[in-house]
Write a protein that holds these residues in place. Structure first.
Motif, PDB file in Angstrom:
ATOM      1  N   SER A  52       0.857  -1.087  -0.004  1.00  0.00           N
ATOM      2  CA  SER A  52      -0.201  -0.077   0.088  1.00  0.00           C
ATOM      3  C   SER A  52       0.847   1.292  -0.014  1.00  0.00           C
ATOM      4  O   SER A  52       2.067   1.146   0.129  1.00  0.00           O
ATOM      5  CB  SER A  52      -0.947   0.138   1.422  1.00  0.00           C
ATOM      6  N   VAL A  53       0.261   2.553  -0.292  1.00  0.00           N
ATOM      7  CA  VAL A  53       1.109   3.500  -0.418  1.00  0.00           C
ATOM      8  C   VAL A  53       0.639   4.833   0.550  1.00  0.00           C
ATOM      9  O   VAL A  53       1.352   5.658   0.456  1.00  0.00           O
ATOM     10  CB  VAL A  53       1.052   4.149  -1.913  1.00  0.00           C
ATOM     11  N   GLY A  54      -0.056   4.356   1.850  1.00  0.00           N
ATOM     12  CA  GLY A  54      -0.306   5.525   2.706  1.00  0.00           C
ATOM     13  C   GLY A  54      -0.966   6.827   2.121  1.00  0.00           C
ATOM     14  O   GLY A  54      -1.790   6.875   1.183  1.00  0.00           O
ATOM     15  N   PRO A  55      -0.426   8.011   2.727  1.00  0.00           N
ATOM     16  CA  PRO A  55      -0.958   9.211   2.295  1.00  0.00           C
ATOM     17  C   PRO A  55      -0.286   9.658   1.006  1.00  0.00           C
ATOM     18  O   PRO A  55      -0.576  10.807   0.507  1.00  0.00           O
ATOM     19  CB  PRO A  55      -0.676  10.066   3.572  1.00  0.00           C
ATOM     20  N   ALA A  56       0.438   8.805   0.292  1.00  0.00           N
ATOM     21  CA  ALA A  56       1.194   9.565  -0.811  1.00  0.00           C
ATOM     22  C   ALA A  56       0.499  10.110  -1.945  1.00  0.00           C
ATOM     23  O   ALA A  56       0.579  10.955  -2.300  1.00  0.00           O
ATOM     24  CB  ALA A  56       2.275   8.496  -1.184  1.00  0.00           C
ATOM     25  N   PRO A  57      -0.844   9.397  -2.299  1.00  0.00           N
ATOM     26  CA  PRO A  57      -1.441  10.098  -3.274  1.00  0.00           C
ATOM     27  C   PRO A  57      -2.046  11.292  -2.887  1.00  0.00           C
ATOM     28  O   PRO A  57      -2.492  12.162  -3.869  1.00  0.00           O
ATOM     29  CB  PRO A  57      -2.539   8.860  -3.542  1.00  0.00           C
ATOM     30  N   PHE A  58      -2.610  11.269  -1.785  1.00  0.00           N
ATOM     31  CA  PHE A  58      -3.314  12.700  -1.196  1.00  0.00           C
ATOM     32  C   PHE A  58      -2.113  13.743  -1.276  1.00  0.00           C
ATOM     33  O   PHE A  58      -2.461  14.787  -1.477  1.00  0.00           O
ATOM     34  CB  PHE A  58      -3.617  12.368   0.186  1.00  0.00           C
ATOM     35  N   GLN A  59      -1.072  13.419  -0.834  1.00  0.00           N
ATOM     36  CA  GLN A  59       0.066  14.279  -0.692  1.00  0.00           C
ATOM     37  C   GLN A  59       0.491  14.877  -1.982  1.00  0.00           C
ATOM     38  O   GLN A  59       0.620  16.145  -2.237  1.00  0.00           O
ATOM     39  CB  GLN A  59       1.412  13.925  -0.076  1.00  0.00           C
ATOM     40  N   VAL A  60       0.783  13.826  -3.081  1.00  0.00           N
ATOM     41  CA  VAL A  60       1.017  14.416  -4.341  1.00  0.00           C
ATOM     42  C   VAL A  60      -0.183  15.411  -4.940  1.00  0.00           C
ATOM     43  O   VAL A  60       0.130  16.345  -5.600  1.00  0.00           O
ATOM     44  CB  VAL A  60       1.235  13.124  -5.383  1.00  0.00           C
ATOM     45  N   ALA A  61      -1.388  15.062  -4.953  1.00  0.00           N
ATOM     46  CA  ALA A  61      -2.639  15.610  -5.375  1.00  0.00           C
ATOM     47  C   ALA A  61      -2.856  16.966  -4.784  1.00  0.00           C
ATOM     48  O   ALA A  61      -2.917  18.033  -5.416  1.00  0.00           O
ATOM     49  CB  ALA A  61      -3.948  14.802  -5.250  1.00  0.00           C
ATOM     50  N   TYR A  62      -2.512  17.069  -3.469  1.00  0.00           N
ATOM     51  CA  TYR A  62      -2.797  18.475  -2.620  1.00  0.00           C
ATOM     52  C   TYR A  62      -1.388  19.279  -2.833  1.00  0.00           C
ATOM     53  O   TYR A  62      -1.657  20.527  -2.787  1.00  0.00           O
ATOM     54  CB  TYR A  62      -3.149  18.071  -1.378  1.00  0.00           C
ATOM     55  N   GLU A  63      -0.535  18.688  -2.963  1.00  0.00           N
ATOM     56  CA  GLU A  63       0.794  19.491  -3.270  1.00  0.00           C
ATOM     57  C   GLU A  63       0.730  20.214  -4.768  1.00  0.00           C
ATOM     58  O   GLU A  63       0.964  21.360  -4.648  1.00  0.00           O
ATOM     59  CB  GLU A  63       2.053  18.829  -3.333  1.00  0.00           C
ATOM     60  N   HIS A  64       0.141  19.560  -5.669  1.00  0.00           N
ATOM     61  CA  HIS A  64      -0.006  20.231  -6.961  1.00  0.00           C
ATOM     62  C   HIS A  64      -1.201  21.324  -6.822  1.00  0.00           C
ATOM     63  O   HIS A  64      -1.015  22.298  -7.293  1.00  0.00           O
ATOM     64  CB  HIS A  64      -0.415  19.116  -8.004  1.00  0.00           C
ATOM     65  N   ALA A  65      -2.009  21.129  -5.994  1.00  0.00           N
ATOM     66  CA  ALA A  65      -3.295  21.914  -5.809  1.00  0.00           C
ATOM     67  C   ALA A  65      -2.550  23.221  -5.029  1.00  0.00           C
ATOM     68  O   ALA A  65      -2.945  24.407  -5.573  1.00  0.00           O
ATOM     69  CB  ALA A  65      -4.434  21.549  -5.114  1.00  0.00           C
ATOM     70  N   ARG A  66      -1.985  23.172  -4.009  1.00  0.00           N
ATOM     71  CA  ARG A  66      -1.284  24.090  -3.198  1.00  0.00           C
ATOM     72  C   ARG A  66      -0.376  25.015  -4.206  1.00  0.00           C
ATOM     73  O   ARG A  66      -0.251  26.226  -4.176  1.00  0.00           O
ATOM     74  CB  ARG A  66      -0.489  23.407  -2.262  1.00  0.00           C
ATOM     75  N   THR A  67       0.489  24.623  -5.187  1.00  0.00           N
ATOM     76  CA  THR A  67       1.383  25.059  -5.719  1.00  0.00           C
ATOM     77  C   THR A  67       0.657  25.756  -7.088  1.00  0.00           C
ATOM     78  O   THR A  67       1.045  26.914  -7.239  1.00  0.00           O
ATOM     79  CB  THR A  67       2.475  24.432  -6.431  1.00  0.00           C
ATOM     80  N   SER A  68      -0.244  25.248  -7.764  1.00  0.00           N
ATOM     81  CA  SER A  68      -1.210  25.619  -8.392  1.00  0.00           C
ATOM     82  C   SER A  68      -1.823  27.006  -7.920  1.00  0.00           C
ATOM     83  O   SER A  68      -2.140  27.967  -8.776  1.00  0.00           O
ATOM     84  CB  SER A  68      -2.221  24.880  -9.074  1.00  0.00           C
ATOM     85  N   VAL A  69      -2.642  27.093  -6.602  1.00  0.00           N
ATOM     86  CA  VAL A  69      -3.062  28.187  -6.250  1.00  0.00           C
ATOM     87  C   VAL A  69      -2.003  29.475  -5.922  1.00  0.00           C
ATOM     88  O   VAL A  69      -2.351  30.576  -5.890  1.00  0.00           O
ATOM     89  CB  VAL A  69      -3.912  27.767  -5.062  1.00  0.00           C
TER      90      VAL A  69
END
Length: 268
Positions: free
Chosen positions: A222-239
């Motif tokens: 399993s991959v733990g919180p990694a998909p969330f972190q990847v998605a939200y890091e992209h959202a954060r830097t985009s904003v």
């Protein structure tokens, strides 16, 4: 009806020629997207689900919020779902048993349950209580030991300490075992040889290639919180770019609106 996917989920752990690769979702949209990407089963990440619900990770998520999220996910999902319950959100085994039974009733086929920094005796009691509360309803209990993840002080080596705990959890009624933080291949082999339950590892820096893990006996990754972190890091830097008058990250490649809308509009 709950647990219709339980036999399918069990089978996903039993092939020596394959390893179950579990993406960790945090809501119905992410779970459905991972299913559409080809996942044979989906897990939740306790951290990701807590964050998405507005709570810190580490036992702060109210049980009713957990059950609401699980119900939303199973409503749209066609593949099996396993739910990370942390330590069961209680030190009372009976309360943990009732929550696990409710998670099963909401449609999950499995759970993770961890020992954290405590002695194994409490997790053993919780596993017994869950089996009693389920009253024969099938639920895959993935017993997690945090010997490696928390770098617990143990009398022997981390591998030997983990093996001792995992064998106790097996005797209590666990179906699988989870050792996050474990990355050393010799230790992986030792644990796989000593414990007669499918071993789950978590993706993290230093982990050997998946093919080597599979050859060593690992049955689930399993991959733990990694998909969330990847998605939200992209959202954060985009904003952040937006607030500097740069629209390009938000107008570049992204998930197709129509495709996602159709995915959630399809009948489960």
């Amino acid at each position: 009806m709950p647990n219709l996917h339980h036999p399918q989920f069990l089978q996903l752990h039993q092939s020596p020629s394959s390893i179950l690769l579990l993406p960790n979702a945090w809501d119905a949209a992410s779970a459905k997207l991972f299913e559409a990407s080809g996942a044979a089963a989906v897990a939740t990440s306790s951290a990701s689900l807590a964050w998405a619900s507005g709570y810190a990770d580490g036992g702060a998520l109210p049980p009713d919020e957990l059950l609401h999220a699980v119900s939303n996910i199973t409503r749209v999902l066609k593949v099996p779902l396993t739910v990370d319950m942390e330590d069961g959100y209680s030190d009372d085994p009976a309360e943990v048993g009732r929550l696990a039974a409710a998670v099963a009733s909401a449609g999950a086929v499995g759970i993770n349950l961890e020992d954290g920094s405590g002695a194994p005796a409490l997790l053993i009691e919780k596993i017994h209580a869950i089996r009693a509360a389920l009253k024969g309803t099938p639920l895959f209990i993935n017993a997690r030991t945090d010997v490696y993840l928390r770098k617990l002080k143990v009398d022997s080596t981390p591998a030997h300490a983990s093996i001792a705990r995992l064998k106790l959890y097996q005797q209590a009624g666990a179906d699988g075992v989870f050792v996050p933080g474990l990355t050393a291949l010799p230790d992986v082999r030792d644990i796989c040889e000593a414990v007669a339950l499918p071993l789950n590892l978590m993706a993290m820096p230093g982990l050997p290639p998946i093919a080597e893990l599979q050859a060593a006996g690992v049955r689930r990754l399993s991959v733990g919180p990694a998909p969330f972190q990847v998605a939200y890091e992209h959202a954060r830097t985009s904003v952040e770019a937006l607030l500097k008058q740069d629209l390009s990250p938000l107008l570049g490649p992204k998930l197709d609106y129509s495709a996602m809308n159709a995915l959630l509009g399809s009948k489960s």
